[in-house]
Design a protein around this motif. Structure first.
Motif, short mmCIF file in Angstrom:
data_model
loop_
_atom_site.label_atom_id
_atom_site.label_comp_id
_atom_site.label_asym_id
_atom_site.label_seq_id
_atom_site.Cartn_x
_atom_site.Cartn_y
_atom_site.Cartn_z
N TYR A 1 0.85 -1.21 0.00
CA TYR A 1 0.00 0.00 0.00
C TYR A 1 0.87 1.24 0.00
CZ TYR A 1 -3.73 -3.11 1.72
OH TYR A 1 -4.64 -4.10 1.88
N THR A 2 1.83 1.25 0.90
CA THR A 2 2.71 2.41 1.04
C THR A 2 3.51 2.62 -0.24
OG1 THR A 2 2.90 1.86 3.38
CG2 THR A 2 4.46 3.46 2.53
N LEU A 3 4.03 1.52 -0.77
CA LEU A 3 4.84 1.61 -1.99
C LEU A 3 3.99 2.11 -3.16
CD1 LEU A 3 7.40 1.28 -3.61
CD2 LEU A 3 6.97 -1.20 -3.70
N THR A 4 2.77 1.60 -3.28
CA THR A 4 1.89 2.06 -4.36
C THR A 4 1.63 3.56 -4.25
OG1 THR A 4 0.81 -0.09 -4.54
CG2 THR A 4 -0.42 1.81 -5.40
N ALA A 5 1.35 4.01 -3.04
CA ALA A 5 1.09 5.44 -2.84
C ALA A 5 2.31 6.27 -3.24
CB ALA A 5 0.71 5.70 -1.38
N TYR B 1 4.12 8.19 -13.22
CA TYR B 1 3.56 6.87 -12.89
C TYR B 1 2.12 6.94 -12.39
CZ TYR B 1 8.47 5.50 -13.21
OH TYR B 1 9.75 5.30 -13.64
N LYS B 2 1.58 8.12 -12.38
CA LYS B 2 0.22 8.31 -11.86
C LYS B 2 -0.80 7.43 -12.59
CE LYS B 2 -2.49 12.44 -10.71
NZ LYS B 2 -3.25 11.85 -9.67
N LYS C 1 -7.69 2.93 -1.91
CA LYS C 1 -7.33 4.21 -1.29
C LYS C 1 -5.84 4.52 -1.51
CE LYS C 1 -7.88 6.71 3.02
NZ LYS C 1 -7.87 6.52 4.48
N ALA C 2 -5.03 3.47 -1.51
CA ALA C 2 -3.59 3.67 -1.72
C ALA C 2 -3.27 4.00 -3.17
CB ALA C 2 -2.83 2.42 -1.29
#
Ligand code: MN
Length: 129
Positions: free
Chosen positions: A65-69, A77-78, A99-100
């Motif tokens: 999750y953190t990495l994806t965000a 990369y959006k 959410k991430a």
């Protein structure tokens, strides 16, 4: 004219999973690059410019999750589709991955008969948006 193969980045700390998914994807004509850590994932993004990311959620240093965000914070990369891959079946997990910034969600163990279909679905969804 032959299309350029789709490049998948698989971020996963488990070696056996990476070997399995590479075998499946390459047999279907995909290319795969892989990363076992967040730092390595950023290196692979730069090196291979993948078309889609399969993102393991449970990883020791930084969770998916953190990495994806963090990846989605980078403008270029959006729009890159990220599919969360997780064995967590807790309620709210799907919501958390969305959410991430994840574009989709598949459950572990990965159903290898459905994987490329799911990849194509998430790629098309992104392309048609
Ligand atoms: Mn893991």
């Amino acid at each position: 004219m032959r299309e350029k193969p789709v490049m998948v980045l698989y971020v996963e700390d488990n070696y056996d999973n990476r070997v399995l998914i590479r075998r499946v994807l390459e047999a279907e004509g995909y290319e795969m690059c892989e990363a076992s850590t967040a730092n390595r994932a950023f290196e692979q993004l730069e090196a291979h410019d993948p078309d889609i990311i399969l993102m393991d959620i449970n990883m020791p240093e930084m969770d998916g999750y953190t990495l994806t965000a963090k990846i989605k914070e980078i403008p270029k990369y959006k729009e890159l589709p990220v599919i969360a891959v997780t064995a967590n079946v807790m309620r709210g997990d799907k919501e958390r991955s969305l959410k991430a910034g994840c574009d989709g969600y598949i459950q572990k163990p990965i159903d290898i008969d459905l994987l490329t279909e799911q990849i194509e679905r998430f790629r098309r969804k992104r392309i048609s948006n």
